[in-house]
Motif scaffolding. Sequence first.
Motif, PDB file in Angstrom:
ATOM      1  N   LEU A 203     -20.578  13.819   1.038  1.00 27.19           N
ATOM      2  CA  LEU A 203     -19.548  13.905   0.018  1.00 27.19           C
ATOM      3  C   LEU A 203     -17.935  14.086   0.566  1.00 27.19           C
ATOM      4  O   LEU A 203     -17.236  13.095   0.118  1.00 27.19           O
ATOM      5  N   PRO A 204     -17.818  14.878   1.454  1.00 25.10           N
ATOM      6  CA  PRO A 204     -16.389  14.673   2.093  1.00 25.10           C
ATOM      7  C   PRO A 204     -15.716  13.403   2.402  1.00 25.10           C
ATOM      8  O   PRO A 204     -14.677  13.032   2.201  1.00 25.10           O
ATOM      9  N   GLN A 205     -16.894  12.601   3.177  1.00 23.30           N
ATOM     10  CA  GLN A 205     -16.567  11.489   3.612  1.00 23.30           C
ATOM     11  C   GLN A 205     -16.433  10.377   2.363  1.00 23.30           C
ATOM     12  O   GLN A 205     -15.447   9.708   2.533  1.00 23.30           O
ATOM     13  N   LEU A 206     -17.126  10.658   1.475  1.00 27.25           N
ATOM     14  CA  LEU A 206     -17.093   9.759   0.287  1.00 27.25           C
ATOM     15  C   LEU A 206     -16.045   9.982  -0.438  1.00 27.25           C
ATOM     16  O   LEU A 206     -15.237   8.835  -0.994  1.00 27.25           O
ATOM     17  N   MET A 207     -15.382  11.135  -0.629  1.00 25.79           N
ATOM     18  CA  MET A 207     -14.249  11.412  -1.432  1.00 25.79           C
ATOM     19  C   MET A 207     -12.775  10.843  -0.638  1.00 25.79           C
ATOM     20  O   MET A 207     -11.970  10.313  -1.088  1.00 25.79           O
ATOM     21  N   SER A 208     -13.024  10.714   0.827  1.00 25.51           N
ATOM     22  CA  SER A 208     -12.008  10.545   1.457  1.00 25.51           C
ATOM     23  C   SER A 208     -11.856   8.819   1.552  1.00 25.51           C
ATOM     24  O   SER A 208     -10.662   8.448   1.231  1.00 25.51           O
ATOM     25  N   TYR A 209     -13.027   7.956   1.685  1.00 23.61           N
ATOM     26  CA  TYR A 209     -13.053   6.869   1.305  1.00 23.61           C
ATOM     27  C   TYR A 209     -12.488   6.435   0.000  1.00 23.61           C
ATOM     28  O   TYR A 209     -11.372   5.533  -0.466  1.00 23.61           O
ATOM     29  N   THR A 210     -12.797   7.200  -1.304  1.00 21.12           N
ATOM     30  CA  THR A 210     -12.273   6.971  -2.358  1.00 21.12           C
ATOM     31  C   THR A 210     -10.863   6.967  -2.589  1.00 21.12           C
ATOM     32  O   THR A 210     -10.218   6.168  -3.338  1.00 21.12           O
ATOM     33  N   LEU A 211     -10.278   8.166  -1.830  1.00 19.37           N
ATOM     34  CA  LEU A 211      -8.923   8.406  -2.056  1.00 19.37           C
ATOM     35  C   LEU A 211      -8.322   7.148  -1.049  1.00 19.37           C
ATOM     36  O   LEU A 211      -6.814   6.665  -1.710  1.00 19.37           O
ATOM     37  N   TYR A 212      -8.641   6.810  -0.076  1.00 23.12           N
ATOM     38  CA  TYR A 212      -8.006   5.878   0.560  1.00 23.12           C
ATOM     39  C   TYR A 212      -8.004   4.504  -0.220  1.00 23.12           C
ATOM     40  O   TYR A 212      -6.788   3.803  -0.086  1.00 23.12           O
ATOM     41  N   ARG A 213      -9.131   4.218  -0.952  1.00 21.97           N
ATOM     42  CA  ARG A 213      -9.022   2.937  -1.817  1.00 21.97           C
ATOM     43  C   ARG A 213      -8.008   3.205  -3.020  1.00 21.97           C
ATOM     44  O   ARG A 213      -7.602   2.117  -3.328  1.00 21.97           O
ATOM     45  N   TRP A 214      -8.023   4.488  -3.379  1.00 26.69           N
ATOM     46  CA  TRP A 214      -7.036   4.460  -4.553  1.00 26.69           C
ATOM     47  C   TRP A 214      -5.623   4.293  -4.104  1.00 26.69           C
ATOM     48  O   TRP A 214      -4.939   3.676  -4.842  1.00 26.69           O
ATOM     49  N   GLU A 215      -5.012   4.527  -2.867  1.00 27.30           N
ATOM     50  CA  GLU A 215      -3.856   4.242  -2.421  1.00 27.30           C
ATOM     51  C   GLU A 215      -3.684   2.593  -2.449  1.00 27.30           C
ATOM     52  O   GLU A 215      -2.797   2.004  -2.717  1.00 27.30           O
ATOM     53  N   ASN A 216      -4.809   1.918  -1.719  1.00 24.66           N
ATOM     54  CA  ASN A 216      -4.663   0.509  -1.648  1.00 24.66           C
ATOM     55  C   ASN A 216      -4.616  -0.064  -3.040  1.00 24.66           C
ATOM     56  O   ASN A 216      -3.999  -1.134  -3.454  1.00 24.66           O
ATOM     57  N   ASN A 217      -5.288   0.506  -4.183  1.00 22.76           N
ATOM     58  CA  ASN A 217      -5.386  -0.024  -5.512  1.00 22.76           C
ATOM     59  C   ASN A 217      -4.164   0.153  -6.256  1.00 22.76           C
ATOM     60  O   ASN A 217      -3.729  -0.712  -7.169  1.00 22.76           O
ATOM     61  N   ILE A 218      -3.270   1.268  -5.898  1.00 17.24           N
ATOM     62  CA  ILE A 218      -2.052   1.493  -6.402  1.00 17.24           C
ATOM     63  C   ILE A 218      -1.343   0.109  -5.888  1.00 17.24           C
ATOM     64  O   ILE A 218      -0.479  -0.517  -6.943  1.00 17.24           O
ATOM     65  N   ARG A 219      -1.127  -0.348  -4.683  1.00 19.65           N
ATOM     66  CA  ARG A 219      -0.409  -1.566  -4.327  1.00 19.65           C
ATOM     67  C   ARG A 219      -1.047  -2.762  -5.216  1.00 19.65           C
ATOM     68  O   ARG A 219      -0.125  -3.552  -5.525  1.00 19.65           O
ATOM     69  N   ALA A 220      -2.243  -2.976  -4.978  1.00 18.93           N
ATOM     70  CA  ALA A 220      -2.945  -4.003  -5.631  1.00 18.93           C
ATOM     71  C   ALA A 220      -2.598  -4.177  -7.270  1.00 18.93           C
ATOM     72  O   ALA A 220      -2.227  -5.218  -7.860  1.00 18.93           O
ATOM     73  N   ALA A 221      -2.525  -2.942  -7.900  1.00 19.84           N
ATOM     74  CA  ALA A 221      -2.283  -2.975  -9.436  1.00 19.84           C
ATOM     75  C   ALA A 221      -0.820  -3.332  -9.654  1.00 19.84           C
ATOM     76  O   ALA A 221      -0.661  -3.829 -10.742  1.00 19.84           O
ATOM     77  N   ALA A 222       0.057  -3.048  -8.657  1.00 20.61           N
ATOM     78  CA  ALA A 222       1.329  -3.418  -8.843  1.00 20.61           C
ATOM     79  C   ALA A 222       1.544  -4.696  -8.805  1.00 20.61           C
ATOM     80  O   ALA A 222       2.525  -5.299  -9.284  1.00 20.61           O
ATOM     81  N   VAL A 223       0.704  -5.619  -8.147  1.00 14.08           N
ATOM     82  CA  VAL A 223       0.895  -6.869  -7.971  1.00 14.08           C
ATOM     83  C   VAL A 223      -0.080  -7.727  -9.106  1.00 14.08           C
ATOM     84  O   VAL A 223       0.218  -8.756  -9.115  1.00 14.08           O
ATOM     85  N   LEU A 224      -1.052  -6.975  -9.415  1.00 15.73           N
ATOM     86  CA  LEU A 224      -1.960  -7.682 -10.359  1.00 15.73           C
ATOM     87  C   LEU A 224      -1.105  -8.429 -11.737  1.00 15.73           C
ATOM     88  O   LEU A 224      -1.591  -9.178 -12.366  1.00 15.73           O
ATOM     89  N   GLY A 225      -0.025  -7.651 -12.080  1.00 15.87           N
ATOM     90  CA  GLY A 225       0.454  -7.928 -13.258  1.00 15.87           C
ATOM     91  C   GLY A 225       1.269  -9.213 -13.108  1.00 15.87           C
ATOM     92  O   GLY A 225       1.537  -9.797 -14.238  1.00 15.87           O
ATOM     93  N   VAL A 226       1.375  -9.898 -11.971  1.00 21.83           N
ATOM     94  CA  VAL A 226       1.964 -11.284 -11.658  1.00 21.83           C
ATOM     95  C   VAL A 226       1.005 -12.221 -12.540  1.00 21.83           C
ATOM     96  O   VAL A 226       1.501 -13.310 -12.900  1.00 21.83           O
ATOM     97  N   VAL A 227      -0.212 -12.064 -12.678  1.00 23.27           N
ATOM     98  CA  VAL A 227      -1.004 -12.955 -13.394  1.00 23.27           C
ATOM     99  C   VAL A 227      -1.296 -12.436 -14.782  1.00 23.27           C
ATOM    100  O   VAL A 227      -2.307 -12.979 -15.539  1.00 23.27           O
TER     101      VAL A 227
END
Length: 275
Positions: A203-227
């Motif tokens: 579970l700690p490893q899964l939570m760490s993966y999830t939080l890291y992907r949330w960081e990446n998704n912030i950047r991706a969400a900021a770009v998705l509005g382009v479409v």
Amino acid sequence: MKQPRAANEVYRLPPPIFDARCKACWFTVGLLMLVVASFWSLDLQWAQFFSAEAAASMGRFVGEFFPPDTSPAFLHKVAVAAWETLAMSAVGTLLAAIAGLALALPAARLHAGDAARTRAPTRLLLNALRSVPELVWAALLLISAGLGPLAGTLALALHTSGVLGRLFAEAVENAPPGPAEALRAQGVGHGRVFLYATLPQVLPQLMSYTLYRWENNIRAAAVLGVVGAGGLGQLLAFHMGLFHMPKTATVLGAMLLLVAIVDAASLGARRWMTR
């Protein structure tokens, strides 16, 4: 106190940097040759890029961004868009974590005697989900979901499900088998073995993966509005397309601030979980 060396101790020289029998060495050489060939085959105009004319043009372009638009009405619009981007990334990551965990179980070999008949097709599905970029998912979903944050949220969820599903499956497979084998020897079912033995370990490893992907998704969400998927990206595409450079600078500043805040919060959460 440092112990003296034994009289018969053998001094060993460090291994050579390159060994003809080393597969990793040959792989590294081949990779370096591929990189050199890539630079040689591309028509990279380095002289033009570092010329004085290019520097002057870039300076004039950057100067058009200042001063940023700080009018209260526009700042309120940017704040609403930033909240929309944050919500898109959070909901998309949450949906992806749930779907990734659900797909990780059939994509993993839970124990040595597990036939894992669903492992190969499920991993193929995970590969398909993450091989399509978020922008492409968003462009496809705009047809059915229409313009707005729903398409962006679903695009993030689909792509991230493929990423987290693969990471979760690897974590489940690499979990220490002792507790699960002990419960399995007592006749406990597969579901309870996972809940009481495997999941608490990973579970700690899964939570760490999830939080890291949330960081990446912030950047991706900021770009998705382009479409047209809403959020800061949609504001950025609109004002940059109309050459409203002061407003564009404000939107870019909001993106940087939002990413920095989420990165700091995610890093703090991961450190807290690993204490």
